[in-house]
Enzyme design. Structure first.
Site, short mmCIF file in Angstrom:
data_model
loop_
_atom_site.label_atom_id
_atom_site.label_comp_id
_atom_site.label_asym_id
_atom_site.label_seq_id
_atom_site.Cartn_x
_atom_site.Cartn_y
_atom_site.Cartn_z
N GLU A 45 -11.45 0.75 -3.72
CA GLU A 45 -10.62 1.24 -2.62
C GLU A 45 -9.39 1.94 -3.20
OE1 GLU A 45 -9.67 -2.30 -0.35
OE2 GLU A 45 -8.37 -3.10 -1.93
N ASP A 103 0.82 -1.22 0.00
CA ASP A 103 0.00 0.00 0.00
C ASP A 103 0.85 1.27 0.00
OD1 ASP A 103 -2.35 -1.61 0.29
OD2 ASP A 103 -1.95 -1.77 2.43
O1 FUB Z 1 -3.56 -3.55 3.00
C1 FUB Z 1 -4.88 -3.64 3.46
C2 FUB Z 1 -5.81 -3.17 2.40
O2 FUB Z 1 -5.61 -3.93 1.21
C3 FUB Z 1 -5.61 -1.75 1.94
O3 FUB Z 1 -6.04 -0.78 2.86
C4 FUB Z 1 -6.33 -1.82 0.66
O4 FUB Z 1 -6.16 -0.72 -0.17
C5 FUB Z 1 -5.77 -3.10 0.07
O5 FUB Z 1 -4.52 -2.89 -0.50
#
Ligand code: FUB
Length: 342
Positions: free
Chosen positions: A243, A38
């Protein structure tokens, strides 16, 4: 030519350890000595600073709602430019430091204002609801000191901050494990509601930050992505938001990039202001090895870079990811050349 032959011979003899970790897409791993995912990359004080979640082999195996993404601290990386040595610092903020958080330090971002550094991060509170907190440091590498409470009015995951004309905007949101479907009109629902395929997709949220960076200055608004027909993307559209919101501005155009989650793409949509609406334009990154995909886009010394992660070094374990980066090309017509994830 002689030099090339020598390099090939040396590579065969010495093995991959002597070569930079490079993929077909001319991407480079930031650091494979430990996992980091991330990435949120910024050019601060003339160097590239990258803030990552620290993936680890947690004993949590329950995959419900992404519970196996069980990160407990953030890592920081600094480098001068593509190919230069990378310095890694782990634990720039840990779960134990945050009184309101119970688990899961997911993707974060850092903004610089008036020489101070503000780390915005999500975590589940003691009721199991994702909230967003802020932690402050005098140096980009931390250590960061968290506020005792999450920011009022925040929820869900993947905060990212974008500065425009002296104002700072917080974008956030993530579906499924990220709990966006549990909120409507900025309120927690009794029962989550995921739209059906022909309904409007759930949008990310954006809110301007207060001058002291510790609070929202306004109620979060939806970040609407329009299709080429001018209508909001539907929940069944493979390019709808899931996301990993990120914002950058190039030649006066606002680029909203995001992960489509279940369809494993990083896409971009453009607009003429930080709130949108944004019009879907295309793919920035095709699917990587692993389930999640997550990007940041950073300009450093006149060049744009895409930072992202994949699970190739862990042999495809979705919760053990490694950060990579490559140059990103904006074409004269404003389009972005897609990077091949594999
Ligand atoms: O790393 C946990 C979660 O997985 C992140 O917050 C999302 O964006 C995805 O990458």
């Amino acid at each position: 030519m002689k030099k090339l032959w020598f390099l090939c011979f040396a590579a065969l003899l010495l093995g991959p350890a002597m070569l930079p970790a490079q993929t077909a897409a001319q991407s480079y791993y930031l650091d494979t000595s430990d996992y980091a995912a991330d990435p949120a990359a910024h050019s601060f004080e003339g160097r590239i600073h990258v803030y990552c979640t620290h993936d680890w082999a947690s004993p949590v195996t329950d995959r419900t709602d992404g519970n196996h993404y069980d990160m407990r601290q953030y890592s920081h990386f600094v480098l001068d430019s593509l190919g230069s040595p990378v310095v890694r610092t782990d634990a720039v903020l840990t779960l134990e430091q945050v009184p309101w958080a119970s688990r899961q330090l997911w993707a974060c971002d850092v903004a610089c204002k008036d020489g101070r550094y503000y780390l915005f991060f999500p975590a589940k509170d003691h009721q199991g609801i994702f909230r967003i907190g802020v932690a402050v440091a005098d140096r980009p590498e931390g250590p960061f000191a968290p506020d005792p409470e999450p920011m009022a009015g925040t929820y869900s995951i993947d905060p990212t901050v974008f500065e425009d004309n002296g104002e700072f905007y917080l974008y956030f949101g993530g579906l499924q494990g990220g709990q966006l479907q549990r909120f409507a009109d900025n309120k927690l629902l009794d029962c989550e509601r995921m739209p059906s395929a022909d309904e409007e997709a759930l949008p990310a949220r954006v809110a301007r930050l207060s001058a002291d960076m510790h609070a929202l200055a306004e109620a979060p608004r939806p970040v609407v992505i329009l299709g080429t027909d001018g209508q909001p993307l539907k929940a069944g559209d493979p390019h709808r938001f899931f996301e990993a919101a990120w914002m950058h501005k190039h030649n006066g155009v606002y680029y909203f990039t995001y992960s489509t989650g279940s369809t494993h793409l990083i896409c971009y949509a453009t607009g003429d202001n930080p709130y949108g609406p944004f019009t879907y334009r295309g793919v920035v990154l095709t699917p990587v090895v692993g389930w999640t995909t997550h990007q940041s886009i950073c300009r450093h010394r006149g060049k744009w870079y895409l930072f992202y992660h994949d699970s190739a070094p862990s042999g495809g374990v979705s919760s053990l990811r490694s950060t990579k980066f490559c140059e990103l090309v904006h074409n004269p017509d404003g389009s972005i050349d897609a990077v091949q994830g594999q």
